[in-house]
Scaffold this motif. Structure first.
Motif, PDB file in Angstrom:
ATOM      1  N   ASP A 142      45.007 -56.425 -84.254  1.00 38.55           N
ATOM      2  CA  ASP A 142      44.335 -57.671 -84.974  1.00 38.55           C
ATOM      3  C   ASP A 142      44.720 -58.940 -84.651  1.00 38.55           C
ATOM      4  OD1 ASP A 142      42.602 -59.250 -86.668  1.00 38.55           O
ATOM      5  OD2 ASP A 142      43.101 -58.098 -88.587  1.00 38.55           O
ATOM      6  N   ASP A 143      44.193 -59.875 -84.202  1.00 39.29           N
ATOM      7  CA  ASP A 143      44.728 -61.217 -83.652  1.00 39.29           C
ATOM      8  C   ASP A 143      44.888 -62.077 -84.973  1.00 39.29           C
ATOM      9  OD1 ASP A 143      45.373 -61.495 -80.908  1.00 39.29           O
ATOM     10  OD2 ASP A 143      43.478 -61.192 -80.501  1.00 39.29           O
ATOM     11  N   TYR A 144      44.069 -61.765 -85.928  1.00 42.46           N
ATOM     12  CA  TYR A 144      43.948 -62.522 -87.225  1.00 42.46           C
ATOM     13  C   TYR A 144      45.023 -62.021 -88.509  1.00 42.46           C
ATOM     14  CZ  TYR A 144      40.056 -65.077 -85.198  1.00 42.46           C
ATOM     15  OH  TYR A 144      39.187 -65.923 -84.434  1.00 42.46           O
ATOM     16  N   ALA A 145      45.636 -61.073 -88.224  1.00 44.44           N
ATOM     17  CA  ALA A 145      46.597 -60.554 -89.052  1.00 44.44           C
ATOM     18  C   ALA A 145      47.777 -61.473 -89.186  1.00 44.44           C
ATOM     19  CB  ALA A 145      47.286 -59.161 -88.756  1.00 44.44           C
ATOM     20  N   GLY A 146      48.012 -61.804 -90.643  1.00 38.61           N
ATOM     21  CA  GLY A 146      48.937 -62.705 -91.106  1.00 38.61           C
ATOM     22  C   GLY A 146      49.032 -64.172 -90.805  1.00 38.61           C
ATOM     23  N   ILE A 147      47.623 -64.539 -90.516  1.00 36.99           N
ATOM     24  CA  ILE A 147      47.258 -65.901 -90.455  1.00 36.99           C
ATOM     25  C   ILE A 147      46.095 -66.292 -91.235  1.00 36.99           C
ATOM     26  CG2 ILE A 147      48.324 -66.394 -88.197  1.00 36.99           C
ATOM     27  CD1 ILE A 147      45.426 -66.093 -87.142  1.00 36.99           C
ATOM     28  N   MET A 186      31.764 -64.701 -83.555  1.00 38.90           N
ATOM     29  CA  MET A 186      31.490 -64.161 -84.788  1.00 38.90           C
ATOM     30  C   MET A 186      32.672 -63.779 -85.621  1.00 38.90           C
ATOM     31  SD  MET A 186      27.617 -62.517 -84.208  1.00 38.90           S
ATOM     32  CE  MET A 186      28.238 -61.225 -82.888  1.00 38.90           C
ATOM     33  N   ASN A 187      33.392 -63.214 -84.827  1.00 39.85           N
ATOM     34  CA  ASN A 187      34.796 -62.823 -85.730  1.00 39.85           C
ATOM     35  C   ASN A 187      35.426 -64.111 -86.286  1.00 39.85           C
ATOM     36  OD1 ASN A 187      36.546 -60.771 -86.557  1.00 39.85           O
ATOM     37  ND2 ASN A 187      37.913 -61.108 -84.706  1.00 39.85           N
ATOM     38  N   ALA A 188      35.481 -64.953 -85.451  1.00 43.53           N
ATOM     39  CA  ALA A 188      36.310 -66.360 -86.027  1.00 43.53           C
ATOM     40  C   ALA A 188      35.458 -66.646 -87.211  1.00 43.53           C
ATOM     41  CB  ALA A 188      36.281 -67.217 -84.981  1.00 43.53           C
ATOM     42  N   ARG A 189      34.050 -66.716 -87.083  1.00 43.22           N
ATOM     43  CA  ARG A 189      33.329 -67.264 -88.470  1.00 43.22           C
ATOM     44  C   ARG A 189      33.555 -66.368 -89.517  1.00 43.22           C
ATOM     45  NH1 ARG A 189      27.444 -64.955 -87.557  1.00 43.22           N
ATOM     46  NH2 ARG A 189      28.524 -63.009 -88.337  1.00 43.22           N
ATOM     47  N   ASP A 190      33.459 -65.107 -89.313  1.00 40.55           N
ATOM     48  CA  ASP A 190      33.852 -64.004 -90.496  1.00 40.55           C
ATOM     49  C   ASP A 190      35.341 -64.301 -91.067  1.00 40.55           C
ATOM     50  OD1 ASP A 190      31.526 -63.008 -89.908  1.00 40.55           O
ATOM     51  OD2 ASP A 190      31.954 -61.100 -89.307  1.00 40.55           O
ATOM     52  N   HIS A 191      36.119 -64.944 -90.300  1.00 44.91           N
ATOM     53  CA  HIS A 191      37.513 -64.925 -90.777  1.00 44.91           C
ATOM     54  C   HIS A 191      37.547 -66.409 -91.573  1.00 44.91           C
ATOM     55  CE1 HIS A 191      38.786 -61.303 -88.562  1.00 44.91           C
ATOM     56  NE2 HIS A 191      39.756 -61.496 -89.575  1.00 44.91           N
ATOM     57  N   GLY A 192      36.478 -67.168 -91.400  1.00 41.80           N
ATOM     58  CA  GLY A 192      36.333 -68.456 -92.127  1.00 41.80           C
ATOM     59  C   GLY A 192      36.643 -69.645 -91.251  1.00 41.80           C
TER      60      GLY A 192
END
Length: 604
Positions: A142-147, A186-192
């Motif tokens: 997960d590239d978005y973990a912890g950020i 879409m993954n970036a969108r879902d992370h805000g």
């Protein structure tokens, strides 16, 4: 009309009709030389690949209409042979387009460009390195973990980490979608995130490549601003090659904020063009049955000069589409010639050439929604679809949909045995859904038969040329399809449609079709839609969607934590979840918002 009481009775009745009418005389009108000539004309370079929005698409429609007139078919519509409508065909820059990184403006075209699926508007925020933009719980990555990227701009690289490593889990076919640009957006969108800046992963390839020109097929907006930048244009503080180095060494995410401000502005106009289905009618001869009809159809459009659906994506050249689907159109016209030779059957015949199939079955969806007066949808006895029927290998032809009506499988098998013998080895498939125009009709309760001679290395490439089509094999398939249409048109009873679960390992159609990810069992409406959500034509029998209470006419709005604004969102959500996951599905029915818990099924 009275319906048959049993499948065996239907088979016997249809076989009797086949023996009593038509026969070798009518089939003799289906000549290999004529079929070959029609394929050659449709697939000629002058037809510009028959892409919607190219001159060849209109030329082909006019030519088919004239052929129908010459065959004695009446215009299907009050205005003539053409059923015109608009479709999205491309994108162009319009209005303000700007990208600033750290206060420095990048040059549009050489330094950056928007993606065709970007939203319009403006956004600004801190730039955050999010690696390859991937969230893959099944791969423990997960590239978005912890950020926290809410309200920020994410910088992501193409493909996935350690792309050349044979042991990388991202090289498995089921992980392929993680490398798609739209997935990353879409993954970036879902992370805000409010915007995405993408760069090519030149460090994993030989040398830097220039930005591709802006353009491509029209696509539903992804829900945020999305742009691609040249790797060296972002400055040292946002050097993606340096930022990716640690992940290349250990295969783990190393995402972090960069302390750089980004301002983006995107203006895209989605270009539309007029196109048309072409349809002609042969009136039925039996006053008691002429109000019912049989549809014989084939799509005539192809990919034009290539584009996103081409399997030669770096080549801008005419894609002739000889097998796909000049062969089907030639077969459809040959079947009309055979009926001209034998005379009208009991029921009315509708011969239809669909446009915009390559854009998502838009033409057949339009016809199924607005059928001509001589052939109301509720009166369709059978729909016969011909798509890629010009290159049978080892005499094989696939006939799909044989379980969409009672007794249809046995009846279809008997057609091949009817004299004269055909040089074919039919392979029967029960399912009535698939990636072609018959889906638009079966989704609305019409029995279907789909003829197909198989994929090949020239599919969706500039090499799908007329010289590779087998006129003799194409003629044999056209004869078999003629027998199907003739028998259905002369049958003394109405065929009874069957709605059945898909065969094992098959998951449905459209955004919930065969592929990777979880299975819901929804059947999308393939027509255009301006409002958010996915309109359903129906749901598969026995599917998770049916068990949850969804039905045709509902609009899917959310699947689990994923908002569903369009078909791409539904595909993305189903790829994100896995079989056995229990999620909440939210839909709208007549303006009322509903929800239910659903356990997603397995797709193989």
């Amino acid at each position: 009309m009275e319906r048959l009481a049993s499948a065996s009775a239907l088979s016997l009745a249809l076989a009797a009709c086949a023996a009593a009418r038509g026969g070798p005389g009518a089939e003799a009108a289906i000549r290999p030389a004529d079929l070959g000539a029609d394929v050659t004309w449709l697939a000629a370079p002058e037809r510009t690949g028959r892409g919607v929005g190219t001159p060849g698409n209109g030329q082909a429609a006019a030519w088919i209409a004239e052929r129908m007139r010459a065959l004695g078919l009446a215009p299907a519509f009050p205005e003539g042979y053409l059923q015109e409508f608009e479709v999205p065909v491309g994108v162009k820059l319009a209005g303000a387009n700007a990208l600033e990184v750290g206060g420095r403006a990048l040059a549009l075209g050489t330094g950056w460009r928007p993606f065709a699926f970007s939203d319009n508007g403006a956004a600004k925020g801190e730039l955050v390195w999010a690696g390859y933009g991937i969230t893959a719980p099944d791969l423990s990555y997960d590239d978005y973990a912890g950020i926290d990227v809410k309200g920020k701009v994410v910088l992501v690289a193409a493909h996935f980490p350690r792309e050349s490593d044979p042991a990388s889990p991202f090289r498995a076919p089921r992980a392929y979608s993680y490398g798609e640009w739209r997935y990353k957006a879409m993954n970036a969108r879902d992370h805000g995130a409010v915007a995405l800046v993408a760069v090519r992963d030149d460090w994993q390839h030989d040398g830097a490549a220039p930005l591709p020109p802006f353009g491509g097929s029209p696509s539903s907006p992804a829900g945020l601003l999305a742009v691609q930048a040249a790797g060296g244009a972002l400055g040292p503080a946002a050097d993606a090659a340096a930022l990716a180095r640690a992940g290349q060494e250990d295969g783990r995410p190393h995402s972090r904020g960069l302390g750089v401000q980004v301002r983006a502005e995107v203006g895209i106009e989605r270009v539309r063009a007029r196109t048309a289905n072409v349809a002609g009618v042969m009136r039925g001869a039996d006053p008691a049955l002429a109000a019912e009809c049989v549809v014989v159809g084939a799509h005539f459009d192809h990919l034009g000069y290539g584009g996103d659906n081409s399997l030669a994506p770096d080549v801008t050249a005419v894609h002739p589409g000889a097998d796909d689907n000049a062969s089907g159109v030639a077969a459809m016209l040959a079947i009309a010639s055979a009926f001209e030779a034998r005379g009208p059957p009991a029921r009315t015949l509708l011969f239809a050439a669909f446009t915009a199939e390559e854009m998502g079955l838009l033409g057949s969806a339009q016809l199924a929604k607005a059928m001509p007066p001589a052939c109301p949808l509720a009166q369709v006895q059978l729909m016969v679809n011909l798509d890629m029927v010009g290159r049978p290998r080892d005499r094989k032809v696939f006939v799909e949909g044989v379980d969409t009506a009672r007794g249809l499988r046995a009846w279809t098998a008997a057609l091949d045995a009817r004299p004269p013998a055909l040089p074919l080895l039919p392979s029967f498939v029960g399912d009535g859904y698939g990636p072609s125009d018959h889906t638009s009709f079966y989704a609305k309760g019409v029995p279907v038969l789909y003829f197909f001679t198989g994929a090949h290395a020239d599919y969706h490439r500039p090499t799908d040329t007329a010289d590779k089509v087998d006129p003799d094999g194409l003629s044999a398939v056209a004869r078999l399809a003629y027998r199907a249409a003739e028998s259905a048109a002369d049958a003394p009873y109405r065929i009874e449609v069957v709605t059945a679960p898909p065969p094992p390992g098959q998951g449905g159609a459209g955004g919930d079709g065969r592929g990777y990810g979880a299975y819901l069992g929804t059947i999308p409406d393939f027509g255009e839609r301006s409002e958010p959500g996915v309109l359903l034509t129906g749901v598969r029998a026995g599917s998770p969607a049916e068990k949850a209470g969804l039905a045709g006419g509902d609009v899917v709005l959310n699947l689990g934590a994923k908002p569903i604004a369009n078909l791409q969102d539904l595909t993305y959500a189903l790829r994100f979840y896995r079989a056995g996951d229990e999620v909440e599905v939210v839909w709208s029915r007549g303006g009322e918002r509903r929800s239910a818990r659903v356990v997603l099924g397995e797709r193989k």
